[in-house]
Enzyme design. Structure first.
Site, PDB file in Angstrom:
ATOM      1  N   GLY A  72       0.779  -1.233   0.000  1.00 57.42           N
ATOM      2  CA  GLY A  72       0.000   0.000   0.000  1.00 57.42           C
ATOM      3  C   GLY A  72       0.810   1.282   0.000  1.00 57.42           C
ATOM      4  CG  ASP A 102      -1.989   1.900   2.564  1.00 52.01           C
ATOM      5  OD1 ASP A 102      -1.963   1.643   3.790  1.00 52.01           O
ATOM      6  OD2 ASP A 102      -2.457   1.109   1.728  1.00 52.01           O
ATOM      7  CG  ASP A 134      -9.478   1.198   8.807  1.00 52.08           C
ATOM      8  OD1 ASP A 134     -10.277   2.023   9.260  1.00 52.08           O
ATOM      9  OD2 ASP A 134      -9.854   0.126   8.288  1.00 52.08           O
ATOM     10  N   GLY A 179      -5.819   0.709  13.302  1.00 47.95           N
ATOM     11  CA  GLY A 179      -4.572   0.902  14.044  1.00 47.95           C
ATOM     12  C   GLY A 179      -3.852  -0.408  14.365  1.00 47.95           C
ATOM     13  CB  THR A 191      -1.435  -2.320  10.119  1.00 48.19           C
ATOM     14  OG1 THR A 191      -2.500  -3.075   9.561  1.00 48.19           O
ATOM     15  CG2 THR A 191      -0.175  -2.505   9.290  1.00 48.19           C
ATOM     16  CE  LYS A 204     -11.029   3.890   5.341  1.00 48.57           C
ATOM     17  NZ  LYS A 204     -11.512   2.529   5.118  1.00 48.57           N
ATOM     18  CG  ASP A 223      -5.098  -3.398  -2.468  1.00 49.82           C
ATOM     19  OD1 ASP A 223      -4.918  -2.879  -1.358  1.00 49.82           O
ATOM     20  OD2 ASP A 223      -5.296  -4.618  -2.625  1.00 49.82           O
ATOM     21  NE  ARG A 256      -1.419  -2.933  -4.348  1.00 49.63           N
ATOM     22  CZ  ARG A 256      -1.731  -3.005  -3.050  1.00 49.63           C
ATOM     23  NH1 ARG A 256      -1.824  -1.915  -2.333  1.00 49.63           N
ATOM     24  NH2 ARG A 256      -1.961  -4.174  -2.485  1.00 49.63           N
TER      25      ARG A 256
HETATM   26  P1  IMP Z   1      -5.540  -1.073  10.090  1.00 48.57           P
HETATM   27  O1  IMP Z   1      -4.652  -2.182  10.556  1.00 48.57           O
HETATM   28  O2  IMP Z   1      -6.983  -1.351  10.331  1.00 48.57           O
HETATM   29  O3  IMP Z   1      -5.127   0.297  10.577  1.00 48.57           O
HETATM   30  O4  IMP Z   1      -5.478  -1.098   8.532  1.00 48.57           O
HETATM   31  C1  IMP Z   1      -4.446  -0.637   7.828  1.00 48.57           C
HETATM   32  C2  IMP Z   1      -4.445  -1.311   6.471  1.00 48.57           C
HETATM   33  O5  IMP Z   1      -5.773  -1.642   6.025  1.00 48.57           O
HETATM   34  C3  IMP Z   1      -3.900  -0.365   5.450  1.00 48.57           C
HETATM   35  O6  IMP Z   1      -2.511  -0.515   5.333  1.00 48.57           O
HETATM   36  C4  IMP Z   1      -4.614  -0.802   4.196  1.00 48.57           C
HETATM   37  O7  IMP Z   1      -3.893  -1.827   3.560  1.00 48.57           O
HETATM   38  C5  IMP Z   1      -5.922  -1.372   4.652  1.00 48.57           C
HETATM   39  N1  IMP Z   1      -7.043  -0.428   4.460  1.00 48.57           N
HETATM   40  C6  IMP Z   1      -7.775   0.180   5.423  1.00 48.57           C
HETATM   41  N2  IMP Z   1      -8.706   0.972   4.900  1.00 48.57           N
HETATM   42  C7  IMP Z   1      -8.574   0.871   3.566  1.00 48.57           C
HETATM   43  C8  IMP Z   1      -9.272   1.468   2.455  1.00 48.57           C
HETATM   44  O8  IMP Z   1     -10.210   2.280   2.584  1.00 48.57           O
HETATM   45  N3  IMP Z   1      -8.841   1.113   1.215  1.00 48.57           N
HETATM   46  C9  IMP Z   1      -7.806   0.252   1.015  1.00 48.57           C
HETATM   47  N4  IMP Z   1      -7.133  -0.323   2.017  1.00 48.57           N
HETATM   48  C10 IMP Z   1      -7.516  -0.027   3.282  1.00 48.57           C
HETATM   49 MG    MG Z   2      -1.719  -1.664   3.454  1.00 46.45          MG
END
Ligand code: IMP
Ligand code: MG
Length: 203
Positions: A63, A119, A122, A124, A126, A150, A178, A184
């Protein structure tokens, strides 16, 4: 939000991949807005690390590929780059499992200043996973930058040091983001039409 029926839309997202562009509900961030913001983030990062000799940038792939490529060219100091592959999404729009580290770094991070780039922030999860892993390598400092964040989605305490844009809770694609490894290559960030977010053929 930008009206996609406007005749001006091609310059907002070049190159225009017609088939992909039709899949967007709206454009949230244009190519030019990204370019301008990335330049400012580059200045902020350069300023933050002005006393350091070198910075190690870790891109969370796939991403953060495009964002990192553009961002490091706006950082006015020596930079080392490495990548970490983390998986949290399958071919749908919500997490199906805890983030998994699929490919680990090659560089030695001990006593290094580390800037992790993703990228989008969301939930958190990751962020937490990657910071935990990188902390074990005993760097001098760890900071985190995300192109997008977000609003209202955080499930864990995650405070990025650098953020490009705060966006509403919608599923976005483009500029590295993506859906099922598609979109992408778009130069802008757009909202994917809801009916395309989980087609049975991609499951
Ligand atoms: P988290 O672990 O929920 O913070 O998610 C982070 C990962 O989710 C990002 O690195 C993206 O790969 C994926 N992600 C979260 N929201 C989106 C979106 O709206 N579009 C594409 N990928 C997303
Ligand atoms: Mg990602």
């Amino acid at each position: 939000m930008i009206d996609l029926t406007s005749p001006q839309h091609p310059p907002l997202c070049a190159p225009l991949v017609a088939a992909m562009f039709e899949d967007l509900e709206s454009i949230l961030v244009t190519e030019q807005e990204i370019r301008e913001r990335v330049a400012i983030l580059g200045q902020e990062i350069t300023e933050t690390y002005r006393d350091a000799d070198e910075l190690t940038v870790i891109a969370i792939i796939n991403g953060a590929l495009l964002f990192t490529a553009d961002l490091i060219r706006q950082i006015d100091m020596p930079v080392r780059v490495d990548c970490m592959r983390v998986s949290s999404y399958r071919n749908n729009t919500s997490p199906v499992q805890e983030p998994e580290i699929i490919d680990m770094l090659r560089l030695d991070l001990r006593d290094q200043h580390v800037l992790i780039i993703d990228d989008i922030l969301d939930t958190g999860h990751t962020f937490m996973r990657v910071v935990k892993e990188i902390s074990k390598l005993k760097p001098a400092s760890i900071r985190f930058g995300a192109l997008l964040e977000k609003e209202g989605r955080r499930e864990v305490e995650a405070h990025p040091d650098f953020v490009g844009f705060s966006i509403p809770d919608q599923f976005v694609v483009g500029y590295g983001l993506d859906f099922a490894e598609r979109y992408r290559q778009l130069s802008c960030i757009g909202v994917l039409k809801s009916e395309l977010q989980n087609p049975p053929s991609w499951a």
